[in-house]
Enzyme design. Sequence first.
Site, mmCIF file in Angstrom:
data_model
loop_
_atom_site.group_PDB
_atom_site.id
_atom_site.type_symbol
_atom_site.label_atom_id
_atom_site.label_comp_id
_atom_site.label_asym_id
_atom_site.label_seq_id
_atom_site.Cartn_x
_atom_site.Cartn_y
_atom_site.Cartn_z
ATOM 1 N N ASP A 179 0.833 -1.215 0.000
ATOM 2 C CA ASP A 179 0.000 0.000 0.000
ATOM 3 C C ASP A 179 0.860 1.254 0.000
ATOM 4 O O ASP A 179 0.357 2.353 -0.242
ATOM 5 C CB ASP A 179 -0.945 0.015 1.212
ATOM 6 N N ASP B 85 4.672 8.019 1.310
ATOM 7 C CA ASP B 85 4.461 7.646 2.712
ATOM 8 C C ASP B 85 5.748 7.626 3.523
ATOM 9 O O ASP B 85 6.363 6.588 3.743
ATOM 10 C CB ASP B 85 3.693 6.318 2.828
#
Length: 489
Positions: free
Chosen positions: A254, A264
């Site tokens: 993800d 991220d």
Amino acid sequence: MTKEIKELGWNFDNSYARLPKSFYSSQNPVPVRSPKLIILNSPLAVSLGLNVEGLQSEKGVGVFAGNQIPEGALPLAQAYAGHQFGHFTMLGDGRAVLLGEQITPLGERFDIQLKGPGRTPYSRGGDGRAALGPMLREYIISEAMNGLGIPTTRSLAVVSTGELVIRETDLPGAILTRVAASHIRVGTFQYIAKWGTVEELRILADYTLTRHFPDVEADEIRYLSLLQEVIKRQAALIAKWQLVGFIHGVMNTDNMTISGETIDYGPCAFMDVYDPETVFSSIDVQGRYAYGNQPYMAGWNLARFAETLLPLLHDNQEQAIKLAQDAISNFMELYKNNWLAGMRAKLGIFNEEKQDETLIDDLLSMMQKYRADYTNTFRTLTFDTLDDTVLFGTPEFTKWFERWKERLQRQEESKASSSQLMRNSNPALIPRNHRVEAALEAAVKEGDYCVMEKLLEVLSSPYAHTPEQTEYSTPPVPSSSPYRTFCGT
Ligand code: AMP
Ligand code: MG
């Protein structure tokens, strides 16, 4: 809609919102008490066609805080799944909301996402909020990555919310505005492949091709091309990480984009001493995402991506698997070629010789053995100013140094162009952990943003090799306990 909001320059389209409803949940940000602009990325704002002055007004800051929805935005939380440390699970934007896609004056399309805007249907037990320290950390590291020439999501602004977030202790809350080519992840494909129809999978793949790979969109074998192109971009990206010593820390599927941008920034950090086993993340107890493992983990993630595409690759499942496996088996070679090219450049080498790999490996082994600083070793070689670092005093290194000099003589390019290549390939500085911590401490504890601003400035052009950057190149004082990073949720 007020005139001021229009004048901010927001120019949204919402192509993701036009995809099937199961791909996302419409979700407005939850307003916050008293937003304050902490930092704004003016050059990025200008390139997006935004009005820097307007963004700093109450209305402008209101947009970054989620208190104002700009005209044309259709806020939503994206659904996705992912393998987290090898375990498959349903995720989704639990603390992020996509406002829309900003169409820039040049006609480019960028996702504008608020990170930390309150709960969404994917929040599970979380509060959907973020703390100031981790959001500023993402701002610093992502902008440093951009300075280093590494594809990355960008940071447009951080606002504090005037509210506390409850973690181990109460922390000041904040929202980061993140800019990305898109937020389509390997996990987005995993979500549709697992819970959607083949038709929905085709819609996602076609959308991704149009948005990121228009050159192969018309290919007869376009879904295989999609897989191959993603593999190519990731091979280039991971090589770039390795070449500067960047450790992502949480390479779950993800957290891997289809566009090839780094995304991220949780427990990531840069390596000081060269050691392939380096791990910073407190949750990575097995060292799954250690520096030296990153290429293998990227290959593993790409295999998960390939699996999602199987129904589109061929009607015959065996044939589909064969196509996917062939594509995946290319990853390591592509990665290796990118890495070798980058390493040659770091050593000022233009042409290719078979023994180059041994020359490089021998240097890295010595760096590991003598605990040499990764960035500074290459920087010192660049300027040919060998100092009293342990490594440089060893007979092993002296021999290697001679081999390297001889190697440089076996190419046509001049010494000057070789030096220039090294200057352009070896950064003067990286965002050293102790420097980043000092900047965050001043910002979060004292409300003093000068340390961070200065750091951001020197990090914005790491290949400039200015005298003031020297101060920032000092490695941390060795400490008995290793540096640890936390996910910062
Ligand atoms: P990350 O570790 O940031 O990649 O996040 C993994 C998952 O946890 C994603 O689905 C996030 O949206 C979710 N998540 C992380 N922090 C929070 C939070 N404070 N509230 C709700 N969801 C969160
Ligand atoms: Mg994530």
